[in-house]
Scaffold this motif. Structure first.
Motif, short mmCIF file in Angstrom:
data_model
loop_
_atom_site.label_atom_id
_atom_site.label_comp_id
_atom_site.label_asym_id
_atom_site.label_seq_id
_atom_site.Cartn_x
_atom_site.Cartn_y
_atom_site.Cartn_z
N LEU A 17 -5.90 4.01 -0.36
CA LEU A 17 -6.52 2.74 0.08
C LEU A 17 -7.67 2.36 -0.86
O LEU A 17 -7.90 1.18 -1.13
CB LEU A 17 -7.05 2.86 1.51
N SER A 55 -11.39 -1.18 2.34
CA SER A 55 -10.04 -1.76 2.18
C SER A 55 -9.70 -2.76 3.27
O SER A 55 -8.94 -3.70 3.05
CB SER A 55 -8.98 -0.66 2.24
N THR A 99 -6.86 -1.20 -3.84
CA THR A 99 -7.58 -2.04 -2.87
C THR A 99 -6.71 -3.27 -2.61
O THR A 99 -6.70 -4.21 -3.41
CB THR A 99 -8.94 -2.50 -3.44
N HIS A 112 -15.04 -0.20 -4.59
CA HIS A 112 -14.24 1.03 -4.66
C HIS A 112 -14.28 1.69 -6.04
O HIS A 112 -13.93 2.86 -6.18
CB HIS A 112 -12.78 0.71 -4.29
N GLU A 171 0.85 -1.21 0.00
CA GLU A 171 0.00 0.00 0.00
C GLU A 171 0.89 1.25 0.00
O GLU A 171 0.61 2.23 -0.70
CB GLU A 171 -0.91 -0.02 1.23
#
Ligand code: HEM
Length: 549
Positions: free
Chosen positions: A409, A482, A413, A451, A357
């Motif tokens: 985020l 997330s 994902t 998302h 991330e």
């Protein structure tokens, strides 16, 4: 003599031909059986009325091909199926995928908000629950998917009570309060990473920042787990070690689709497993050794006296074990293998997702100069603490930077897939098709599809941190999935947020970062249950001078 020999040959031929006959007959019976199974799956099977690609409706080949052979490409097919077949699509004979956000978590329709849904304020009674990812106990993880090895780890634990018992032990270690208490420790680790970055900076070399994020997250989570950091950042071969850390997600689809191979590796003799997957055995042996060392170090009296800041996950697991042995145990005390499995899962879950991330966050920071400008303006205005550091609380309250973290985020994902759950008694009513998925079958919703849903996030493919600012941004929060949601959401979410806030704020404000050729290709990804970038993000850096105040 001749006739005797002839008899023997004739007998041999008869034995041979009867073996062939038997094989042939078995083949025919199996083929008839399979035709029967296929007809059943297309007609009488309780999911038969739900549409989907023909191969998905009759077997597991299509899913297996995209997941195990093409390594994580199934996720890209699912939106295409929805376009063709509607909101509910059969992915394999026993599982459907739902593209209707109203079954994700408890909601009520409300025309006054842009996406038409708000979270229910009153949780309905357990019987009324129509939401897959809420705190209710009715939907459980689908055992067909949650069976990829490390079976005793909490993540793979299906029965609600057994899962709850494990979660209660772990939750306090990951509470926001406990994570905030670790700020000094985060800073020690950041300084060690930055000392390493400076070595590359001095030589003008590219910085393996992505691998360093792995070291950062692994060192922190191992400290929390064992009370002893693995100190990856000091290892001269840290880049190779990072590749080893990816062993679990690297083999996840093979483990899922070839259960006999997985069983051979996990339960068979170690030397056989070593021939099939040397890295797996190397890493599992390593995790077992770490678990054994942590058990040897454990001292129940000392653990009882520790303040909450020092308490490790092993302290909690072992102290709890003693209690379970004394009191009449509802749940069996943990055995060595349970502790080793939990160690492997926590080390893996606490290392790869937050490290990747942060790599994507750095990539987006470099990709969008306007975003970069606004972040730096905010960070450069923060008052440093008495140690000359950016305080965690201060960076967490920066509106644009916070919007940036959330937008990262959302855009990346990290666990993009559908996280299948078993439908409980009473079935799952899906408003979009006015039909009920029968109990006992698997349902899932790709978190990445949520998302990218334009009804919730207008212009979903645009990177817009400002969508998270103000009351509208606050309201959007229950669609930031997330970390998933509810009873089985990410136990490490507070830790992940703190790691990201501190590392990214310090990295961006201390260095000028430069994107290197090949970055876009490296950051393409495939789904290995977690988002797996095709390469590593490498950058060049120069020290920045910031004028504050
Ligand atoms: C940005 C970073 C992270 C993301 C996006 C993330 C995402 C998730 C998601 C979506 C789940 C639910 C998985 C499922 O239902 O199958 C999950 C579960 C879990 N995560 Fe994370 N995670 C992150 C960081 C961490 C960290 C730092 C830890 C620390 C140990 C951690 C440990 C776990 C564990 C143990 C579970 C299983 C929870 C349970 O079964 O109750 N994760 N995570």
């Amino acid at each position: 003599m001749t006739s005797f020999l002839w008899d023997l040959v004739a007998q041999g031929t008869t034995v041979k031909s009867s073996a062939w006959n038997l094989l042939f007959a078995s083949g025919i019976i199996y083929a008839i059986y399979m035709v029967g199974v296929v007809i059943y799956r297309l007609t009488l099977h309780p999911l038969a009325r739900f549409p989907g690609p023909f191969l998905c409706r009759i077997g597991f080949l299509q899913q297996g091909y995209y997941e195990a052979i093409l390594q994580g490409k199934f996720i890209y097919e699912i939106p295409k199926y929805h376009e063709k077949y509607g909101p509910v699509v059969r992915l394999n004979p026993d599982e459907v995928h739902i593209n209707d956000i109203s079954v994700f978590h408890e909601y009520v329709r409300d025309k006054s908000v842009s996406h038409g849904y708000i979270l229910a304020t009153q949780p309905p009674s357990d019987q009324d629950h129509n939401s897959i990812f809420d705190r209710n106990k009715r939907f459980t993880k689908d055992p067909a998917t949650y069976s990829v090895g490390v079976d005793s780890a909490m993540t793979m634990t299906i029965p609600v009570e057994a899962h709850r018992a494990k979660r209660q032990v772990l939750d306090p270690v990951f509470s926001k309060r406990r994570v905030n208490m670790m700020e000094d420790y985060f800073y020690e680790e950041i300084e060690r990473i930055f000392t390493k970055i400076n070595e590359y900076e001095k030589k003008g070399d590219e910085v393996p920042i992505h691998e360093m994020f792995y070291c950062y997250t692994c060192d922190i989570v191992s400290e929390l787990l064992f009370g002893k950091s693995l100190d990856m950042i000091s290892a001269p071969d840290f880049k190779e070690r990072v590749k080893d850390m990816q062993f679990f997600t690297g083999g996840v689809w093979t483990a899922l689709h070839f259960p006999w191979l997985r069983k051979l590796i996990t339960d068979g003799p170690r030397w056989v497993a070593g021939k099939l997957s040397a890295t797996y055995i190397k890493m599992i042996t390593y995790f077992e050794q770490l678990a054994q060392e942590a058990m040897d170090r454990y001292d129940s009296d000392k653990a009882a006296q520790r303040n909450p800041y020092e308490e490790t996950i092993f302290d909690r697991m072992l102290t709890n074990n003693l209690k379970r042995r004394k009191e009449d145990p509802v749940v069996e005390p943990l055995k060595f293998q349970d502790l080793a499995d939990e160690s492997a899962m926590i080390l893996n879950g606490g290392t790869e997702p937050p490290a990747n991330e942060m790599a994507y966050a750095t990539y987006y920071f470099l990709l969008y100069p306007e975003v970069q400008k606004r972040i730096l303006a905010e960070l450069d205005a923060v008052d440093l603490d008495e140690h000359g550091r950016l305080p965690l609380q201060a960076v967490e309250s920066l509106p644009y930077f916070t919007g940036f973290v959330k937008e990262c985020l959302r855009t990346a994902t990290l666990i993009p897939g559908r996280l299948p759950r078993r439908v409980p008694k009473g079935g799952l009513y899906v408003p979009a098709i006015k039909d009920t998925i029968p109990e006992g079958y698997a349902v899932g919703i790709s978190h990445d599809l949520i998302h990218k849903n334009p009804d919730i996030f207008p212009e979903p493919n645009k990177f817009r941190p400002e969508r998270w600012i103000g009351p509208a941004g606050k309201e959007l929060m229950h669609w930031l999935v997330s970390f998933s949601w509810g009873r089985t959401d990410c136990v490490g979410k507070n830790l992940a947020y703190a790691e990201m806030y501190l590392m990214l704020a310090n990295l961006f404000s201390r260095y000028h970062l430069e994107m290197l050729p090949g970055t876009h290709e490296a950051m393409q990804w495939s789904d290995r249950v977690i988002m797996h970038p095709h390469g590593f993000l490498h950058v060049k850096v120069k020290l920045r001078t910031v004028k504050r105040g």
